[in-house]
Each structure stands twice: as C-alpha cells, then as structure tokens.
Scaffold this active site. Structure first.
Site, mmCIF file in Angstrom:
data_model
loop_
_atom_site.group_PDB
_atom_site.id
_atom_site.type_symbol
_atom_site.label_atom_id
_atom_site.label_comp_id
_atom_site.label_asym_id
_atom_site.label_seq_id
_atom_site.Cartn_x
_atom_site.Cartn_y
_atom_site.Cartn_z
ATOM 1 N N SER A 143 -4.045 -6.556 -9.044
ATOM 2 C CA SER A 143 -5.379 -6.400 -9.642
ATOM 3 C C SER A 143 -5.510 -7.221 -10.918
ATOM 4 O O SER A 143 -4.518 -7.528 -11.593
ATOM 5 C CB SER A 143 -5.655 -4.933 -9.970
ATOM 6 O OG SER A 143 -5.611 -4.141 -8.813
HETATM 7 N N1 SAH Z 1 -1.840 -1.367 -7.848
HETATM 8 C C1 SAH Z 1 -1.609 -2.623 -7.190
HETATM 9 C C2 SAH Z 1 -2.873 -3.144 -6.526
HETATM 10 C C3 SAH Z 1 -2.578 -3.646 -5.156
HETATM 11 S S1 SAH Z 1 -3.983 -3.957 -4.139
HETATM 12 C C4 SAH Z 1 -1.028 -3.641 -8.150
HETATM 13 O O1 SAH Z 1 -1.040 -3.399 -9.359
HETATM 14 O O2 SAH Z 1 -0.529 -4.678 -7.699
HETATM 15 C C5 SAH Z 1 -4.168 -2.425 -3.286
HETATM 16 C C6 SAH Z 1 -2.982 -1.894 -2.521
HETATM 17 O O3 SAH Z 1 -3.427 -0.742 -1.781
HETATM 18 C C7 SAH Z 1 -2.415 -2.853 -1.465
HETATM 19 O O4 SAH Z 1 -1.034 -3.019 -1.712
HETATM 20 C C8 SAH Z 1 -2.673 -2.155 -0.132
HETATM 21 O O5 SAH Z 1 -1.651 -2.376 0.831
HETATM 22 C C9 SAH Z 1 -2.708 -0.686 -0.568
HETATM 23 N N2 SAH Z 1 -3.417 0.204 0.359
HETATM 24 C C10 SAH Z 1 -4.515 -0.049 1.117
HETATM 25 N N3 SAH Z 1 -4.847 1.041 1.844
HETATM 26 C C11 SAH Z 1 -3.947 2.013 1.529
HETATM 27 C C12 SAH Z 1 -3.748 3.377 1.955
HETATM 28 N N4 SAH Z 1 -4.551 3.970 2.839
HETATM 29 N N5 SAH Z 1 -2.719 4.068 1.421
HETATM 30 C C13 SAH Z 1 -1.871 3.500 0.509
HETATM 31 N N6 SAH Z 1 -2.002 2.215 0.066
HETATM 32 C C14 SAH Z 1 -3.018 1.479 0.581
#
Ligand code: SAH
Length: 213
Positions: free
Chosen positions: A64
């Site tokens: 993010s």
């Molecule tokens: N907090 C992360 C943001 C990653 S983007 C960072 O700081 O890098 C969002 C993440 O949510 C992705 O890795 C994606 O695989 C995950 N995601 C999407 N749907 C999800 C679900 N139902 N349960 C858990 N994780 C999920």
C-alpha cells in the site's frame, strides 16, 4: 538487506510528505521513519521505495501507499499492547508498522506464496507478529476475538459481519469499502449491537477476494 544513511534520509523526506498531506500522529510518523520499506519490495524498485506510491509485490498484489498506511493506522488509534487484527498481510509492511507501535498483531493472508515469503521475512527484521495466518480474512479469527482494532488492507465490496462481531466494545474497524474505488470507513463498536460509522475520503485498493480458500 542493507539499510543505509541514504535510505534513512529518504524516509525523513517521505515523513515530510506525509505531514504535508495531513498525517499528524507522531507515533505513526516515527514508525514510518524507522521501517526500511525498500526491503519489503523487489530490489528493482529500490528507487521507488520512498515515494508516496503503492507498488507491485509478489502474487499480483501491492504494497500500500505510505499515506494510506499512515491514514489507516492513525484511525486505529493504537496503544501499546493492543490486540489487533490485520486482513491482508501482503508484504508485511503494515504489519511492521503495527509492531512498531507495540501492538500484538494477528494478520491473515489468503495468497499462500505471500504468506510464506512474509512469514520468513518479518522475523529477519525483528518484527514479530503474534501470529500470521494463511486463511480467509472475510471470516476474521473468531477463536482469538475480541480485538481492540481491525484493519482491512484490501478493498471490501461489503463489510464482513464477522469482523464487526470480533471487535471488543469500544473497538475500531478500519475498512475501505467499495468495488472500483473504496471509501475509507471507520466503525466504532459502542455496544453489543451498536456501531458508530464515519466515512473518510476515497482510496484505491486491490480487491478483498472471497471464497478462494
Ligand atoms: N498490508 C499489505 C497490503 C497488501 S495488498 C502491505 O502492507 O503490503 C492486500 C492484500 O490482501 C494482498 O496481499 C491480498 O492477497 C490480500 N487479500 C485479498 N483478499 C483477502 C482475503 N479474503 N483474506 C486475506 N487476505 C486477502
């Protein structure tokens, strides 16, 4: 895994950018100043690590934008020792911010590849979440509830009921809600069945995916 003075200088500049954009929490800014974000990204993105931008990571996901991380974290109002749940571990950057603030962090990721990479990586930087879970964030972690705050780091088409019910009274859920763009939304649990809802600006996230586990 180097963190040099140059990186630290770039982080100070990033912190200034975040202050200019309206982030005020000293603790959140300090966390961002401390965390080597460049190590959470592919080395080819080194030059971009301290721009206020989202970037691709493994498994078609993104780390993010720092402003978004700071904005969401500010809304959580973390105090040291808070038990918090993160949905979407991804690169682990947001997890690291929560660890820096002294929270006891539980985090769920549904992509196995990312879950594996990040589970190995975070302890190398000495960020020790209480538990990283491979699973479906829509369900939360009922066996470990209640949580003082819950952060969702992917765009949710709707607010999953289990997440609301896993908040303690007074607890806070920070969740971007919407399909193409998301409205940052804060729910504060004021009673067993009462929630105060506040909406903030629009953000753009990768989608919170359903039924993939
Ligand atoms: N907090 C992360 C943001 C990653 S983007 C960072 O700081 O890098 C969002 C993440 O949510 C992705 O890795 C994606 O695989 C995950 N995601 C999407 N749907 C999800 C679900 N139902 N349960 C858990 N994780 C999920």
């Amino acid at each position: 895994m180097k963190d040099t003075l140059k990186h630290k200088g770039l982080r100070q500049k990033l912190v200034k950018v975040l202050v200019d954009k309206g982030i005020t929490s000293e603790l959140v800014l300090e966390a961002i100043a401390n965390i080597p974000r460049h190590l959470f990204m592919d080395s080819s993105f080194l030059d971009h690590a301290y721009q206020d931008k989202a970037f691709p990571i493994a498994a078609d996901q993104t780390i993010s934008q720092p402003y978004t991380v700071a904005f969401q974290t500010e809304l959580m109002q973390i105090c040291k020792g808070d038990k918090v749940l993160e949905i979407g571990t991804g690169s682990g950057y947001q997890t690291a911010v929560l660890c820096e603030l002294g929270a006891k962090v539980y985090s769920i990721e549904r992509q196995h590849e990312l879950f594996k990479i990040t589970s190995k990586f975070l302890p190398k930087l000495n960020y020790r979440a209480k538990k990283l879970v491979f699973g479906d964030g829509y369900k939360g972690l009922p066996e470990l509830a209640p949580f003082k705050s819950i952060i969702v780091t992917a765009g949710a088409p709707f607010v999953p009921k289990p997440l609301l019910s896993q908040l303690e009274i007074g607890g806070r859920l920070v969740i971007p809600v919407g399909d193409k763009v998301q409205v940052m939304t804060l729910f504060v649990r004021t009673g067993l069945k009462q929630f105060d809802k506040t909406e903030f600006g629009e953000f753009k996230f990768v989608p919170l995916l359903e039924n993939k586990n």
